[in-house]
Design a protein around this motif. Structure first.
Motif, PDB file in Angstrom:
ATOM      1  N   SER A  49      46.381  49.305  48.029  1.00  0.00           N
ATOM      2  CA  SER A  49      46.276  48.368  46.907  1.00  0.00           C
ATOM      3  C   SER A  49      46.823  49.039  45.642  1.00  0.00           C
ATOM      4  O   SER A  49      46.713  50.260  45.470  1.00  0.00           O
ATOM      5  CB  SER A  49      44.822  47.956  46.699  1.00  0.00           C
ATOM      6  OG  SER A  49      44.052  49.107  46.476  1.00  0.00           O
ATOM      7  N   ILE A  50      47.410  48.234  44.772  1.00  0.00           N
ATOM      8  CA  ILE A  50      48.081  48.799  43.601  1.00  0.00           C
ATOM      9  C   ILE A  50      47.116  48.843  42.422  1.00  0.00           C
ATOM     10  O   ILE A  50      46.479  47.849  42.103  1.00  0.00           O
ATOM     11  CB  ILE A  50      49.346  47.972  43.289  1.00  0.00           C
ATOM     12  CG1 ILE A  50      50.386  48.249  44.384  1.00  0.00           C
ATOM     13  CG2 ILE A  50      49.919  48.322  41.914  1.00  0.00           C
ATOM     14  CD1 ILE A  50      51.524  47.285  44.426  1.00  0.00           C
ATOM     15  N   ASP A  51      46.940  50.037  41.851  1.00  0.00           N
ATOM     16  CA  ASP A  51      46.111  50.178  40.659  1.00  0.00           C
ATOM     17  C   ASP A  51      46.814  51.148  39.718  1.00  0.00           C
ATOM     18  O   ASP A  51      46.757  52.358  39.894  1.00  0.00           O
ATOM     19  CB  ASP A  51      44.713  50.699  41.018  1.00  0.00           C
ATOM     20  CG  ASP A  51      43.825  50.761  39.784  1.00  0.00           C
ATOM     21  OD1 ASP A  51      44.356  50.727  38.657  1.00  0.00           O
ATOM     22  OD2 ASP A  51      42.598  50.843  39.958  1.00  0.00           O
ATOM     23  N   GLU A  52      47.474  50.576  38.728  1.00  0.00           N
ATOM     24  CA  GLU A  52      48.292  51.417  37.845  1.00  0.00           C
ATOM     25  C   GLU A  52      47.465  52.261  36.894  1.00  0.00           C
ATOM     26  O   GLU A  52      48.010  53.050  36.142  1.00  0.00           O
ATOM     27  CB  GLU A  52      49.325  50.557  37.105  1.00  0.00           C
ATOM     28  CG  GLU A  52      50.370  50.055  38.083  1.00  0.00           C
ATOM     29  CD  GLU A  52      51.572  49.432  37.409  1.00  0.00           C
ATOM     30  OE1 GLU A  52      52.120  50.039  36.480  1.00  0.00           O
ATOM     31  OE2 GLU A  52      51.938  48.313  37.830  1.00  0.00           O
ATOM     32  N   ASN A  53      46.113  52.082  36.936  1.00  0.00           N
ATOM     33  CA  ASN A  53      45.283  53.013  36.166  1.00  0.00           C
ATOM     34  C   ASN A  53      45.066  54.307  36.931  1.00  0.00           C
ATOM     35  O   ASN A  53      44.611  55.292  36.372  1.00  0.00           O
ATOM     36  CB  ASN A  53      43.919  52.388  35.855  1.00  0.00           C
ATOM     37  CG  ASN A  53      44.097  51.190  34.954  1.00  0.00           C
ATOM     38  OD1 ASN A  53      44.869  51.264  34.005  1.00  0.00           O
ATOM     39  ND2 ASN A  53      43.428  50.103  35.276  1.00  0.00           N
TER      40      ASN A  53
END
Ligand code: OGA
Ligand code: MN
Length: 193
Positions: A49-53
């Motif tokens: 899953s993408i989490d740019e934090n």
């Protein structure tokens, strides 16, 4: 390469780093390859899953159909390295997964382990850096968290970093310049003989 330094560093401190491990010529070819590929935002964990934090790099996985000379040579290097680890440390490495990564200006990867002991199959992380000109003010260091101390390493072109995937907490600090690397995980897939 001094194989004995590589092996003793991994045993004693869990990681090995050497500058100028690869020649400029090898790095140049891998940079060209990197620049010619398509990249996607990197995901986290099993579901990717993408989490740019948490991480803001972009990656391009190596596939079973790699035709460029530079990648074919890289794969044979990875296989030789796996053989060294199997011979010296009995790690039972029998596969690998690898990707190019680019960190645009401002990108980072927060502290993480590449593997949780016993949870999956990544045994050794091997990173090759592809940034020919890199100075301290460019940021983007990889930070390794040791016992009560932090080690900061520049992602200088031609450097190699190997570490035990389940043991070394690490992070990529925000980069002030586009940052490229080629990361591989040497795997032990226990159910494959
Ligand atoms: C990773 C990672 C570090 C780096 O991709 O899991 O931690 O220096 N990369 O590129
Ligand atoms: Mn990592």
């Amino acid at each position: 390469m001094s194989q004995s330094t590589l092996i003793s560093n991994l045993i004693e401190k869990g990681w090995f780093y050497q500058e100028n491990f690869f020649t400029n010529e090898v790095v140049d070819k891998l940079v060209k390859e990197c620049n010619s590929r398509s990249f996607f935002k990197a995901g986290i964990g099993k579901c990717r899953s993408i989490d740019e934090n948490i991480r803001s790099d972009e990656i391009s996985w190596l596939t079973d159909n790699e035709y460029s000379d530079s990648v074919i040579k890289y794969i044979s290097f990875i296989k030789e390295l796996s053989n060294v680890f199997n011979r010296e440390l009995f790690l039972g490495l029998n596969d690998y997964e690898a990707h190019f990564a680019t960190y645009p200006v401002g990108a980072f990867y927060k502290p993480h382990f590449d593997n949780f002991r016993g949870k999956n199959n990544r045994v050794i992380t091997v990173i090759i850096y592809l940034n020919q000109e890199w100075t301290d003010s460019d940021g983007g260091e990889i930070c390794l968290y040791g016992d009560n101390k932090k080690i900061l390493l520049n992602p200088t072109g031609g450097s190699i970093l190997c570490f035990i995937s389940s043991d070394i907490l690490h992070e990529v600090l925000p980069t002030n310049k586009e940052r490229m690397s080629l990361t591989c995980w040497l795997l032990n897939n226990k159910n494959i003989i």
